[in-house]
Write an enzyme that holds these catalytic residues in place. Sequence first.
Site, PDB file in Angstrom:
ATOM      1  N   ASP A 315       0.788  -1.324  -0.079  1.00  0.00           N
ATOM      2  CA  ASP A 315      -0.089  -0.050   0.225  1.00  0.00           C
ATOM      3  C   ASP A 315       1.005   1.264   0.062  1.00  0.00           C
ATOM      4  O   ASP A 315       2.174   1.083   0.476  1.00  0.00           O
ATOM      5  CB  ASP A 315      -0.885  -0.258   1.190  1.00  0.00           C
ATOM      6  CG  ASP A 315      -1.682   1.080   1.437  1.00  0.00           C
ATOM      7  OD1 ASP A 315      -2.025   1.769   0.636  1.00  0.00           O
ATOM      8  OD2 ASP A 315      -1.913   1.608   2.611  1.00  0.00           O
ATOM      9  N   ASP A 507      -1.903  -0.631   6.030  1.00  0.00           N
ATOM     10  CA  ASP A 507      -2.296  -0.134   7.270  1.00  0.00           C
ATOM     11  C   ASP A 507      -3.757   0.218   7.503  1.00  0.00           C
ATOM     12  O   ASP A 507      -4.012   0.410   8.459  1.00  0.00           O
ATOM     13  CB  ASP A 507      -1.199   0.964   7.761  1.00  0.00           C
ATOM     14  CG  ASP A 507      -2.089   2.517   7.016  1.00  0.00           C
ATOM     15  OD1 ASP A 507      -2.133   2.337   5.650  1.00  0.00           O
ATOM     16  OD2 ASP A 507      -1.637   3.318   7.605  1.00  0.00           O
ATOM     17  N   ASP A 511      -7.428  -1.972   3.715  1.00  0.00           N
ATOM     18  CA  ASP A 511      -6.661  -2.966   3.322  1.00  0.00           C
ATOM     19  C   ASP A 511      -6.982  -4.290   3.859  1.00  0.00           C
ATOM     20  O   ASP A 511      -6.181  -5.229   3.621  1.00  0.00           O
ATOM     21  CB  ASP A 511      -5.314  -2.306   3.834  1.00  0.00           C
ATOM     22  CG  ASP A 511      -4.681  -1.329   3.267  1.00  0.00           C
ATOM     23  OD1 ASP A 511      -4.801  -1.136   1.898  1.00  0.00           O
ATOM     24  OD2 ASP A 511      -3.982  -0.488   3.913  1.00  0.00           O
TER      25      ASP A 511
END
Length: 648
Positions: A315, A507, A511
């Site tokens: 990410d 995080d 996600d």
Amino acid sequence: MRFIRALTRYPQITITVLVALAALVLHAAGEPAAVRWVVTAYVAVFVAWTLVGMVRDVLHGHVGLDILAVVAMVATLAVEEYIASLIIVLMLSGGEALEDFAARRAKRDLTALLDRSPRTAHVLASPEATDSNLVRDTAVDDVEVGDVLLVRPGEIVPVDGVLVGGSGTFDESSLTGESLPVTRGTGDEVLSGAINGTRAVRLRAVRSSADSQYQQIVALVEEAEESRAPVVRLADRFAVPFTAVSLVLAGTAWALSGNPTRFAEVLVLATPCPLLIAAPVAFLGGLSRAAKTGVIMKGGTVIEQLARLRSAAFDKTGTLTQGRPDLVGVRPAGGFTADEVLLLAASAEQYSSHVFADSIRRAAADRGLDLVAAEEAGEVATNGVTASVGGRTVVVGKPAYVAALAPDTEHAALGAGEAAAYVAVDGRFAGSVVLADDPRPESPAVVSWLRANGVEHVTMLTGDARPTAESIARQVGIEEVHAELLPPEKVRLAAELQPRPVMMVGDGVNDAPVLAASDVGVAMGARGATAAGDAADVVLLVDSLAKLTDAVSIGRHTLRVALAAIWIGIGLSVGLMLVAMTGAIPAVAGALVQELVDLATILYALRALGGPAGGLTTPPPGGATESAEPARTGAGDAARGSGGSAAS
């Protein structure tokens, strides 16, 4: 008393020793028949009990390695090697005690977190209370948000709270890895699990026990302890061939010598403790070592997957970047001032948990703007926030989301690494708030380390706009970028990544699906209750991406130790069996030697607690690898993106 507790804790060992002593006394008294009946009866009961356990294991799909021990016990009884049969019984029953000892040593750091978990809180009748009669002790689970707590010198902070009056010094090493105490002042947040310094302080609880930092870590540790390591699978891989080889060698020795005693002499050296005990101890050691470094792995399966890692996906916001975007500028549209746009945007963003919302609120506070409470507010995931502020309808978010309500919305010209939150007021475009989120200083070194250590495929999966994503990717050394993704698209791309296994690092709340779907999901930080932390297989307790390399290094070292322990045990056993085929090792001596083999493999398995330094061996670019602030755990990569207020 300790000796008595040990005797009662492992009754099989106690009974076996007593039977052996009785057999020796009867033998000395010249009663060989009595020796035969006593030992045969006891060993027969033990064999029956072991067979019941083996059948239970087979019904659960696991090959029973104890078949070798059962055959060895029966064989030694058949050739009247009664002492050898009792040694085998002692070895199997003592294996539990040996495993417990080794497991406690291996789990020492893992369980230390549980042992020091706060259980009691001192609740004050009022913030100014000083009389001890106005302080009541209560269970941590009963503390409510808003309660004022007294934390005495040296005590552990029971729940997350803010300081009420005065300042204090706290040891947060178990939470952040920072060895030096930190000083907090009035209004500063103090996380549960921190150890108070030399003066009593007052805290106002801001989270319940279940939602506080330390309890979240404890929950992760408990999950890691309860999860089953893949040691059964590892043992299954070796069980059938090892059993077959042992029986063939023993049968061959019998056939060549014509002496059935030779069959028993070979089999007493074929006991399976290296598979049943040493490998599990290695995995427990790996979990414990990881916990000590600030990495919680949820079970041994994760260790095996990390050890074989071949692809990694990241990410962007809060993972590869700091997760604390700074204000670059406010660009008001006609009729609005910069402060007005920022004030309205920050007032609306009070009701969002996204990292960009936090940055907008912080920017308004830095300019001395007093936020206005909203009469009504709501957030559309991955798009933006709508709020009624001072009688005006304020919309903050993605350009497309804002443009649907304010057709005159204009796209902001953004530089590399910049993103914008678009603002509309009463159906009219009011302007944009431009932010920039820099990469973590350790990100380039982490990506480089992964490539240098066997991770062939590294990519970025983000909901942010492509220009911003590509800018960050260039800075950290990632060539493949998938941008402007929704959570389902991330899951699909992660499933298609090759080669396997694949690790996904993120995080944010959004996600969670891709972390759960990946072979190894890694969540950044464990501050507060996060869906990402719940869905992940690995949680980095310290807000540093450098811990990722520690996790991979520990996984690889642990698997090497576990496999080496198995091969050492098998190699020594097979070598000794070959010698025993010649008749050089009597049954009693062979049983005792096998005990030494078991001990050697278990001691070797404890090497998983140490090993080479994990991860990065040189400081990452830019200096420190641990940022002072944790990544926010809100919408994360939800990408109210294309420069939206929650771009990721």
